[in-house]
Design an enzyme around this catalytic site. Sequence first.
Site, PDB file in Angstrom:
ATOM      1  N   LYS A 189       0.836  -1.206   0.000  1.00 58.43           N
ATOM      2  CA  LYS A 189       0.000   0.000   0.000  1.00 58.43           C
ATOM      3  C   LYS A 189       0.866   1.248   0.000  1.00 58.43           C
ATOM      4  O   LYS A 189       0.639   2.190  -0.776  1.00 58.43           O
ATOM      5  CB  LYS A 189      -0.917   0.009   1.222  1.00 58.43           C
ATOM      6  CG  LYS A 189      -1.798   1.254   1.319  1.00 58.43           C
ATOM      7  CD  LYS A 189      -2.228   1.553   2.737  1.00 58.43           C
ATOM      8  CE  LYS A 189      -1.091   2.136   3.550  1.00 58.43           C
ATOM      9  NZ  LYS A 189      -1.518   2.611   4.893  1.00 58.43           N
ATOM     10  N   CYS A 259     -18.796   4.676   6.247  1.00 60.52           N
ATOM     11  CA  CYS A 259     -18.725   3.208   6.288  1.00 60.52           C
ATOM     12  C   CYS A 259     -17.684   2.778   7.322  1.00 60.52           C
ATOM     13  O   CYS A 259     -16.629   2.225   7.007  1.00 60.52           O
ATOM     14  CB  CYS A 259     -18.390   2.657   4.900  1.00 60.52           C
ATOM     15  SG  CYS A 259     -18.753   0.896   4.705  1.00 60.52           S
ATOM     16  N   CYS A 269     -26.091   6.729   4.604  1.00 59.97           N
ATOM     17  CA  CYS A 269     -25.403   6.374   3.361  1.00 59.97           C
ATOM     18  C   CYS A 269     -26.368   6.396   2.180  1.00 59.97           C
ATOM     19  O   CYS A 269     -27.455   5.806   2.236  1.00 59.97           O
ATOM     20  CB  CYS A 269     -24.761   4.995   3.495  1.00 59.97           C
ATOM     21  SG  CYS A 269     -23.853   4.475   2.018  1.00 59.97           S
TER      22      CYS A 269
END
Length: 281
Positions: A189, A259, A269
């Site tokens: 990452k 989330c 949402c």
Amino acid sequence: MCAAAPRGGGRAARRLGAATAGSRVPSAAPRYSRRTRRVPIAYEAEPKPESPGPKWEPENWQQQLERIREMRRHRDAPVDEMGVDKCYDTSAPPQVMRYQVLLSLMLSSQTKDQVTSAAMLRLRQRGLTVDSILQMDDATLGQIIYPVGFWRNKVKYIKQTTAILKQKYGGDIPGTVEELVKLPGVGPKMAHLAMNIAWNSVSGIAVDTHVHRITNRLKWVKKETRYPEETRVALEDWLPRDLWREINWLLVGFGQQTCLPVNPRCKECLNQDICPTAKRF
């Protein structure tokens, strides 16, 4: 947990990627052992030939993506204000900026953006360069970066990585994912985000805990994945490449605000009616 801004960082990103030729030395850095479970890493490869037949893609993904963009339009998540692309000194020489990007990524692991940003500010106040870190003793470095997560390990990794950069790369950072992940304390990452922010190059999707969690909840992977690197490979198999840079920034902020890992705010949402897992919460 830092992310890149969706449009490549503008002028600063161009400055960062400008001095590529002559600043890298192709020699590979030595490997260091890690205690975490190793997942095979696929580096930048030649594009795969298109297979015959329809390509798999998740149901409703384009509509879900547009709604996430709408929820993120205010750009007021922690990642927007204190992400890695806000942590380096834009007035520093490109090589120094790239080093600061890499250090901020190393500090960001298992650490909130606010804590990473504060630690980077304290480091920059002392003149954050390869040479300044090499001249700094471990105790002082630890005091400066505390309370980032696993700060003792990060002191060790920062010192080891900085020494390698000085010896093997002339004080710059490597320009490929394959070389970056060989540095102590640098995972896939971080490597993909470093390529994006420091070199203004999209080498792959940067998958952190937010991207991993949300893409599994939305069923954007064919089958459930257990590790971020598995998620990256699964996403890159179908997600259009022109979305790879944006998707990390979008989902990190969405994961910080809506989330959530625990008690997600499904009622707030816009995707609640088309999210496959909304009813679980």
